[in-house]
Design a protein around this motif. Structure first.
Motif, PDB file in Angstrom:
ATOM      1  N   ASP A   1       2.877  -6.379   3.822  1.00 45.52           N
ATOM      2  CA  ASP A   1       2.574  -5.706   2.555  1.00 45.52           C
ATOM      3  C   ASP A   1       2.340  -4.215   2.750  1.00 45.52           C
ATOM      4  OD1 ASP A   1       2.849  -8.022   1.118  1.00 45.52           O
ATOM      5  OD2 ASP A   1       0.702  -8.421   0.945  1.00 45.52           O
ATOM      6  N   LEU A   2       1.733  -3.847   3.861  1.00 44.28           N
ATOM      7  CA  LEU A   2       1.477  -2.432   4.141  1.00 44.28           C
ATOM      8  C   LEU A   2       2.775  -1.634   4.157  1.00 44.28           C
ATOM      9  CD1 LEU A   2      -0.339  -0.054   5.165  1.00 44.28           C
ATOM     10  CD2 LEU A   2       0.126  -0.908   7.483  1.00 44.28           C
ATOM     11  N   PHE A   3       3.776  -2.131   4.852  1.00 43.68           N
ATOM     12  CA  PHE A   3       5.041  -1.394   4.963  1.00 43.68           C
ATOM     13  C   PHE A   3       5.841  -1.452   3.666  1.00 43.68           C
ATOM     14  CE2 PHE A   3       3.841  -2.015   9.364  1.00 43.68           C
ATOM     15  CZ  PHE A   3       4.041  -0.740   9.865  1.00 43.68           C
ATOM     16  N   GLU A   4       5.765  -2.575   2.967  1.00 45.83           N
ATOM     17  CA  GLU A   4       6.483  -2.675   1.698  1.00 45.83           C
ATOM     18  C   GLU A   4       5.898  -1.719   0.658  1.00 45.83           C
ATOM     19  OE1 GLU A   4       9.319  -4.960   0.935  1.00 45.83           O
ATOM     20  OE2 GLU A   4       9.256  -4.491   3.064  1.00 45.83           O
ATOM     21  N   THR A   5       4.581  -1.658   0.556  1.00 46.15           N
ATOM     22  CA  THR A   5       3.959  -0.797  -0.456  1.00 46.15           C
ATOM     23  C   THR A   5       4.007   0.669  -0.060  1.00 46.15           C
ATOM     24  OG1 THR A   5       1.771  -1.174   0.527  1.00 46.15           O
ATOM     25  CG2 THR A   5       2.441  -2.624  -1.279  1.00 46.15           C
ATOM     26  N   SER A   6       3.962   0.955   1.235  1.00 48.59           N
ATOM     27  CA  SER A   6       4.023   2.342   1.704  1.00 48.59           C
ATOM     28  C   SER A   6       5.453   2.874   1.744  1.00 48.59           C
ATOM     29  CB  SER A   6       3.407   2.458   3.104  1.00 48.59           C
ATOM     30  OG  SER A   6       2.062   2.048   3.118  1.00 48.59           O
ATOM     31  N   LYS A   7       6.426   1.972   1.652  1.00 54.02           N
ATOM     32  CA  LYS A   7       7.843   2.326   1.714  1.00 54.02           C
ATOM     33  C   LYS A   7       8.182   3.060   3.009  1.00 54.02           C
ATOM     34  CE  LYS A   7       8.458   2.371  -3.290  1.00 54.02           C
ATOM     35  NZ  LYS A   7       8.940   3.116  -4.479  1.00 54.02           N
ATOM     36  N   ILE A   8       7.634   2.538   4.089  1.00 53.09           N
ATOM     37  CA  ILE A   8       7.910   3.054   5.430  1.00 53.09           C
ATOM     38  C   ILE A   8       8.608   1.949   6.216  1.00 53.09           C
ATOM     39  CG2 ILE A   8       6.847   3.760   7.611  1.00 53.09           C
ATOM     40  CD1 ILE A   8       4.703   5.155   5.985  1.00 53.09           C
ATOM     41  N   PRO A   9       9.775   2.213   6.795  1.00 55.15           N
ATOM     42  CA  PRO A   9      10.493   1.153   7.514  1.00 55.15           C
ATOM     43  C   PRO A   9       9.811   0.760   8.819  1.00 55.15           C
ATOM     44  CG  PRO A   9      11.687   3.232   7.651  1.00 55.15           C
ATOM     45  CD  PRO A   9      10.562   3.450   6.696  1.00 55.15           C
TER      46      PRO A   9
END
Length: 401
Positions: A130-138
């Motif tokens: 969820d952290l990477f999905e919400t932050s939009k960082i690959p």
């Protein structure tokens, strides 16, 4: 259901960007409002890359291999990815979901990295999704890949899906073992995924399950009660899943408590991969595993990779090192195509990579962002006085469906 590849194509059409070919020669522009360094670093760099791997705990040896594999690629490319100088920020994943999530949070929110790679533990991968999905960082993961991770947009893996080693091996064991199979694995996501993958091809091929047992993770160091039950079960073979320090103890005790030579031992390749094999010693000889890579694969890129890795570490590369090397290559191609350090542009570019030339052989993305690749049956043998994994035969390609 919208697949990973379809979602990436929709994103590409919406942005009006150019398609990235397999050689990584196109540009996608860095004008989005993604995470990381964004517009401020689209041309010059350096680009901040988070390397999230265990530097402590039961999986430290895997983390060391992944770190070394990533560094070999950087050293071969003058510490640059996509034309930008790289600032690698190392974070200790530890061995629990909490420790891994805390390290990932720091990389994203405090260090403000543009991309992240690494991750050994499936519980950590689930915890940070969820952290990477919400932050939009690959996140270009280079080991953990739970079967439940099927619809992420910003998470890619250069390794495999957790159930694939077992899936590659199941039909072979059913066809070549005369009798039932006992299942013994660590009680967490990866262990359960491996067993389910094995059963996926084992049962349709007529395989017989004797029992299915999971050992507490990471606290189990004495496997004697579990092995005693397996020995008295009349099973003809045992399928296991252990890695890191647990793999050393499991294999040594498998021998000490009388199973070696009595019950054929099959496992996902992590059981005998890398430095753990030296720790296991002669106890590991004759163990069969399924793996997507072996250091002795005969291709030009693997030859050069093995040479560079051995020069750096004085040991042969593992699948962990290879997948981390490939993660660096994926980032190199994508950052070049994105024209800078904008995280969203890099993520779109990753999805449009059509082929990756790898030490394992050429691979492409599956619909869920994992490699379509060949799997191999290996046996631990003594070669020139040294124990090593030796490829016995191909088991087939997985990842295309």
């Amino acid at each position: 259901m919208t697949t990973r590849r379809t979602a990436s194509m929709l994103s590409l059409v919406a942005s009006g960007a150019l398609v990235l070919g397999g050689c990584g020669g196109g540009t996608l522009g860095g004008g989005g409002d993604g995470g990381g360094d964004g517009d401020d670093a689209t041309a010059e760099g350096p680009i901040k890359v988070g390397l999230l791997v265990p530097q402590s705990g039961v999986y430290k040896s895997l983390g060391d291999d992944m770190k070394a594999g990533f560094e070999v690629y950087l050293e071969e490319h003058d510490n640059m990815l996509g034309g930008l100088e790289v600032e690698v920020i190392l974070a200790d994943e530890g061995e629990t979901a909490d420790s891994g999530k805390a390290a990932a949070d720091k990389l994203v929110k405090q260090d403000e990295v543009a991309v992240v790679t690494g991750v050994v533990n499936s519980a950590v991968m689930n915890g940070v999704a969820d952290l990477f999905e919400t932050s939009k960082i690959p996140l270009v993961g280079s080991n953990a890949s739970p079967t439940t991770l099927t619809d992420a947009t910003y998470i890619w893996r250069t390794s495999y899906v957790n159930d694939e080693p077992g899936e590659a091996l199941g039909a072979y064991v059913a066809e070549n073992v005369d009798g039932g199979v006992y299942f013994l694995a660590a009680d967490y996501q990866a262990g359960k995924d491996e067993v389910e993958g094995f059963k996926k091809t084992f049962e349709p091929a007529g395989g017989e399950i004797v029992d299915e047992v999971y050992t507490p993770f990471p606290g189990t160091t004495n496997f004697q009660p579990f092995l005693a039950n397996a020995l008295s079960s009349d099973a003809a073979a045992l399928f296991s899943f252990y890695a890191g320090g647990a793999a050393v103890e499991f294999v040594k005790q498998y021998d000490q408590f009388g199973l070696k030579g009595e019950i054929d031992h099959y496992s996902a390749g992590f059981l005998t991969e890398g430095g753990v094999l030296q720790g296991q010693g002669d106890s590991a000889e004759g163990t069969f595993t399924a793996m997507n890579y072996n250091y002795d694969l005969d291709n030009e890129l693997n030859t050069s990779f093995v040479e560079a890795y051995k020069a750096k570490t004085d040991r042969n590369p593992t699948t962990y090192a290879m997948a981390s090397y490939d993660a660096a290559k994926v980032l190199d191609m994508a950052i070049e195509a994105a024209g800078g350090a904008d995280s969203e542009a890099i993520n779109t570019a990753i999805g449009e990579i059509t082929e990756v030339e790898s030490p394992r052989g050429t691979w492409s993305w599956s619909d869920i962002g994992t490699p379509v690749q060949m799997w191999y049956l290996r046996e631990v043998q003594e070669v020139d006085g040294e124990l090593t994994n030796v490829v016995v035969q191909e088991l087939g390609e997985l990842g295309s469906d």
